[in-house]
Design an enzyme around this catalytic site. Sequence first.
Site, PDB file in Angstrom:
ATOM      1  N   ASN A 148      -0.149  10.601   5.583  1.00  0.00           N
ATOM      2  CA  ASN A 148      -1.382  10.215   6.258  1.00  0.00           C
ATOM      3  C   ASN A 148      -2.483  11.277   6.120  1.00  0.00           C
ATOM      4  OD1 ASN A 148      -1.144   7.497   7.773  1.00  0.00           O
ATOM      5  ND2 ASN A 148       0.853   8.472   7.970  1.00  0.00           N
ATOM      6  N   THR A 196      -7.484  10.032   0.137  1.00  0.00           N
ATOM      7  CA  THR A 196      -7.764  10.477  -1.201  1.00  0.00           C
ATOM      8  C   THR A 196      -6.928   9.741  -2.222  1.00  0.00           C
ATOM      9  OG1 THR A 196      -6.123  12.254  -1.050  1.00  0.00           O
ATOM     10  CG2 THR A 196      -8.371  12.772  -0.382  1.00  0.00           C
ATOM     11  N   THR A 248      -0.680  -2.490  10.707  1.00  0.00           N
ATOM     12  CA  THR A 248      -1.371  -2.772   9.460  1.00  0.00           C
ATOM     13  C   THR A 248      -0.411  -3.538   8.576  1.00  0.00           C
ATOM     14  OG1 THR A 248      -2.629  -1.920   7.613  1.00  0.00           O
ATOM     15  CG2 THR A 248      -0.855  -0.538   8.402  1.00  0.00           C
ATOM     16  N   GLU A 272       6.330   4.906   7.167  1.00  0.00           N
ATOM     17  CA  GLU A 272       5.837   6.005   6.345  1.00  0.00           C
ATOM     18  C   GLU A 272       6.618   7.288   6.623  1.00  0.00           C
ATOM     19  OE1 GLU A 272       1.239   4.535   5.700  1.00  0.00           O
ATOM     20  OE2 GLU A 272       1.692   5.952   7.300  1.00  0.00           O
ATOM     21  N   THR A 277       0.860  -1.180   0.000  1.00  0.00           N
ATOM     22  CA  THR A 277       0.000   0.000   0.000  1.00  0.00           C
ATOM     23  C   THR A 277       0.897   1.230   0.000  1.00  0.00           C
ATOM     24  OG1 THR A 277      -0.227  -0.236   2.412  1.00  0.00           O
ATOM     25  CG2 THR A 277      -2.016  -1.106   1.040  1.00  0.00           C
ATOM     26  N   LYS A 297       3.953  -7.076   4.261  1.00  0.00           N
ATOM     27  CA  LYS A 297       3.788  -5.672   3.908  1.00  0.00           C
ATOM     28  C   LYS A 297       3.508  -4.899   5.186  1.00  0.00           C
ATOM     29  CE  LYS A 297       0.509  -3.430   3.442  1.00  0.00           C
ATOM     30  NZ  LYS A 297      -0.136  -2.383   4.323  1.00  0.00           N
TER      31      LYS A 297
END
Length: 397
Positions: free
Chosen positions: A392, A397, A184, A262, A146, A173
């Site tokens: 984040n 979107t 996640t 991230e 992702t 992942k």
Amino acid sequence: MKRVEGGICAVSGVKASGACKGDYGVSIIVSKHSAASAVFTSNKVVAAPVMITKDAVEDGKLSAVVANSGNANCFTGKEGMEDGLEMASIISDKLEIKSEDVAVASTGIIGRKLPMPIITDLINEAMDNLGNSPKSSRNVAEAIMTTDTFPKEFAVETTLEDGNEVRIGGVCKGSGMIAPNMGTMLCFITTDVQASSEELQRALKRAVDKSFNMVVVDGDVSTNDMVVIMANGRSGRIDEKFQEALDYLCTELAKMIAKDGEGATKFMEVEVKGAESLEDARRAAKAVVSSSLVKTAIFGADPNWGRIVAAVGYSGAEMNEEKVTITLKSDENTVNIVDKGTVKAYEGSKELVAAEEVMENSEINITVNMNLGEYSATAYGCDLSYDYVRINAEYST
């Protein structure tokens, strides 16, 4: 024990594939009639695929896994369960296996319906390209990404006590929503060891506690995370050699997740030793890698020992501030910034200069010696950068 190429397909008898279209991907792993076990998220909001896989693995057997990216299929009610079961049904029909022997996993945005026409097309495409090759494993790793910036896979081979060579392969992942009770993240592990589902559960729990449960990117616990292991029994019996190899594989995959946090620019490995208990060592190590203040200090290359010792102090672990030693290390340098409660890296000291140089590196090791006992634990994390907020803020979107 040695690293081998091929990821999940380093194990004989395993077939795999992955397919992507736009923001969506599907991965399929086939290891027919395998003993199996799994661990799952601790979040009380549980995604449909987690519930489906819990039921599937209850009898200790699996033949396949189907996973999609781009949509978490979570907080989607009855329709979400129906969609997840439909994914399993498509796989079972094509492989001529029971749908109850298919694990289902999803990752992506929470609260949106699964786009089944797209997912179905991707399942069919992936099924047409099943294979046992390094490329097949890489396709699986790529299709479940992702916000990940690189695919994560690893495989090892070791010799069991009975003389048989056994292989373990894994793909995973994870990049954000990573906290000490997994995050996640999805992880799928294949092996040719002979083991019952109960033996696999014990081995997997031990490995996960040392690895995935010691990773912190942002402190959020996901609704979808799971680790699934399938063993087809083509090699020798499970033993401590297998456990060592599984621990190593899971730890290497966990480090990849931390490095790919991230917006991350730096990786940190925090070792707490000299603790009174294993639980204390784990608490303290997790507290340091979880601390937003430590993370921002890492990002800013600031050797702020106060933030480190404060995190240890609120972790709940037993400590004596007059005994604590803190060391920073990179590939080139090692420096004590606190020595048994005495600050060494004060303004104008050579230790402060050395510490600032260590903090400029992309990989930093922090060692906290409690000097109270014999237990140790290691946690893995990353810095907290401007890009984490941007990623984040824009994710839905």
